[in-house]
Design a protein around this motif. Structure first.
Motif, PDB file in Angstrom:
ATOM      1  N   SER A   1       0.912  -1.461  -0.047  1.00 20.82           N
ATOM      2  CA  SER A   1       0.243  -0.647   0.359  1.00 20.82           C
ATOM      3  C   SER A   1       0.813   1.054   0.036  1.00 20.82           C
ATOM      4  N   SER A   2       1.993   1.341  -0.028  1.00 23.64           N
ATOM      5  CA  SER A   2       3.314   2.336   0.122  1.00 23.64           C
ATOM      6  C   SER A   2       4.516   1.771   0.323  1.00 23.64           C
TER       7      SER A   2
ATOM      8  N   GLN B   1       5.997   2.491   2.605  1.00 21.76           N
ATOM      9  CA  GLN B   1       6.390   2.975   3.755  1.00 21.76           C
ATOM     10  C   GLN B   1       6.120   1.592   3.672  1.00 21.76           C
TER      11      GLN B   1
ATOM     12  N   SER C   1       9.541   3.529  -3.505  1.00 19.13           N
ATOM     13  CA  SER C   1       8.027   4.206  -3.433  1.00 19.13           C
ATOM     14  C   SER C   1       7.286   4.288  -4.947  1.00 19.13           C
TER      15      SER C   1
ATOM     16  N   THR D   1       4.737   5.229  -5.675  1.00 16.20           N
ATOM     17  CA  THR D   1       4.281   6.962  -5.218  1.00 16.20           C
ATOM     18  C   THR D   1       5.132   7.812  -5.970  1.00 16.20           C
TER      19      THR D   1
ATOM     20  N   SER E   1      -1.587   8.472  -6.575  1.00 13.56           N
ATOM     21  CA  SER E   1      -1.831   7.761  -5.346  1.00 13.56           C
ATOM     22  C   SER E   1      -0.557   7.044  -4.587  1.00 13.56           C
ATOM     23  N   ILE E   2      -0.355   6.285  -3.727  1.00 14.19           N
ATOM     24  CA  ILE E   2       0.179   6.234  -2.926  1.00 14.19           C
ATOM     25  C   ILE E   2       0.883   4.076  -3.077  1.00 14.19           C
TER      26      ILE E   2
ATOM     27  N   THR F   1      -1.580  -4.846   4.366  1.00 12.74           N
ATOM     28  CA  THR F   1      -0.845  -4.092   3.505  1.00 12.74           C
ATOM     29  C   THR F   1      -0.625  -3.975   2.473  1.00 12.74           C
TER      30      THR F   1
ATOM     31  N   ASN G   1      -5.154   1.063  -7.792  1.00 11.59           N
ATOM     32  CA  ASN G   1      -3.776   1.772  -7.745  1.00 11.59           C
ATOM     33  C   ASN G   1      -3.044   1.219  -8.715  1.00 11.59           C
TER      34      ASN G   1
ATOM     35  N   ASN H   1       6.791  15.937  -1.531  1.00 15.34           N
ATOM     36  CA  ASN H   1       6.575  14.969  -2.204  1.00 15.34           C
ATOM     37  C   ASN H   1       8.116  14.977  -3.543  1.00 15.34           C
TER      38      ASN H   1
END
Ligand code: PLP
Length: 434
Positions: free
Chosen positions: A84-85, A87, A205, A207, A216-217, A272, A278, A368
């Protein structure tokens, strides 16, 4: 001689098998949570990580799978897990290797969020991260103990732009039977392929440049498939696990043991998950990444050259500039360009830096990087503000530093905006001097 498909082509085609029912040319979005089992036997086998098919989208999804296979192909890995990210990618990569009582060694020049995860949150869960200078190889060796489970670095450190000597770091890691994890977000596989230099696991990432449009992340973990999981250091990989039919992850998944463990243990339990919508947006981003990166690099180079010759500027840190202290490393690890994120120091220190940021019009002041639009930020008061002043200096963050992420606008427009903002910032500088 067999022909090797090139990166730009992989970014458009790798990982997609045309859906036999619809023959859809674009990758379809499989917006579904679950998948019909053929029968009880089929269901049971999927739960044991045997047999082919999808089970539940928290673990795996066909749209996400295209993104995973495509990025694994671009990085030269054998498998990947989209999350999802960025991180989440770093967290899952670390937790697949380390548990309470274990340690990680990480280089200093890291993304602010990674630094915070490593120095605070992981600590609370009993995992100690030791930070070292990525250029002090003796210190890296010294920091590794019997409990260390991985060495972590970024291809291009943030925001100091310290370029990791991946070959040296991976050989230190391998001498200690631990994998090297490289965050390749700033470079993308179009500018650097850490696995070719010895990295075992690559995280992104997505992103940033891969998504490319600031919408989107998401994150991804890619496995080189090369690391040898030793019984002694990584028993969780080699001992029978009842989750997967009393086999070990190495037995069940072979060279993809790491990704299988990340997906079916950590991803499954922590949730996650990357949404398939996405994932689809990131696939759109990948399709144009080759041409975007080329333009990002050309624009960044032009703006770095302009700043380097400007009398309002104290210093410019862009590894692509002649005379940069990291030129040699840049030529070795970033032969197609040193990316489009770089920093400069304005004359007049902190106050001039703030005035500059408050005066830009075209450049966006956001937290960002890697957007198609040009971005600007003052790291000391924002992205790296959770670090103590001492930690900031070790990460290469100074008060007068301004970080740019150069986008895809016409470079003459970017320069015109920077010029008018510098004039405003410097007029204050001049009045302070009076
Ligand atoms: C943004 C970023 C991250 C974190 O990614 P998110 O997608 O924002 O969670 C990690 N590493 C680097 C180098 C980044 O730029």
């Amino acid at each position: 001689m067999t022909h090797q498909t090139k990166q730009a082509t992989l970014a458009l085609h790798a990982g997609q098998t045309i859906d036999p029912l619809t023959r859809s040319r674009a990758v379809p979005i499989f917006q579904t949570t679950s998948y019909l089992f053929k029968d009880t036997e089929h269901a049971a086998s999927l739960f044991r990580l045997q047999g082919n098919g999808y089970l539940y989208s928290r673990n795996a999804n066909p749209t996400n799978a295209v993104l995973e296979e495509r990025l694994a192909a671009l990085e030269g890995g054998t498998g990947a897990f989209a999350v999802s990210s960025g991180q989440a990618a770093i967290l899952i990569a670390v937790l697949t290797l380390a548990k309470a009582g274990d340690e990680i060694v990480a280089t200093n020049a890291l993304y602010g969020g990674t630094h915070s995860l490593f120095s605070k949150t992981l600590q609370r869960f009993g995992i100690t991260v030791r930070f070292v200078s990525g250029t002090d190889f003796e210190a890296v060796k010294q920091a590794i103990t019997g409990r260390t489970k991985a060495l972590f670095t970024e291809t291009i450190g943030n925001p100091s732009l310290e370029i990791a000597d991946i070959e040296v770091l991976s050989s230190i890691a391998h001498q200690n039977n631990i994998p090297l994890i490289v965050d390749n977000t700033f470079a993308t596989p179009f500018l650097s392929k850490p696995i070719e230099h010895g990295a075992d696991i690559v995280v992104h990432s997505v992103t940033k440049f891969i998504g490319g449009h600031g919408t989107s992340i998401g994150g991804i973990i890619i496995d080189s498939g090369k690391f040898q999981w030793s019984e002694e250091k990584f028993p969780d990989f080699t001992e029978p696990n009842e989750l997967i039919g009393n086999r070990s992850f190495v037995e069940a998944a072979g060279e993809n043991a790491f990704i299988a463990k990340a997906r079916f243990e950590l991803g499954h339990d922590l949730g996650t998950t990357l949404s398939p919508f996405n994932a689809w947006l990131f696939i759109q981003g990948l399709e144009s990444l080759a041409v975007r990166i080329r333009q990002h690099v050309a624009n960044a180079k032009e703006i770095a050259d302009y700043l380097a010759g400007h009398d309002c500027i104290e210093w410019v840190n862009y590894p692509g500039l002649p005379g940069n202290r990291q030129k040699k490393l840049a030529e070795k690890y970033l032969p197609n360009g040193a990316g489009s994120i770089f920093s400069f120091g304005i004359k007049g220190g902190l106050e001039a830096a703030k005035r500059f940021i408050n005066s830009v019009k075209l450049l966006s002041h956001v937290a960002n990087v890697g957007d198609s639009k040009s971005l600007v930020i003052h790291p000391a008061s924002t992205s790296h503000s959770r670090l103590t002043p001492d930690e900031q200096l070790k990460s290469g963050v100074t008060p007068e530093m301004i970080r740019l992420s150069i986008g895809l606008e016409d470079p003459t427009d970017i320069i015109a905006d920077i010029e008018q903002a510098l004039q405003k910032a410097v007029s204050v500088h001049a009045s302070v001097k009076l």
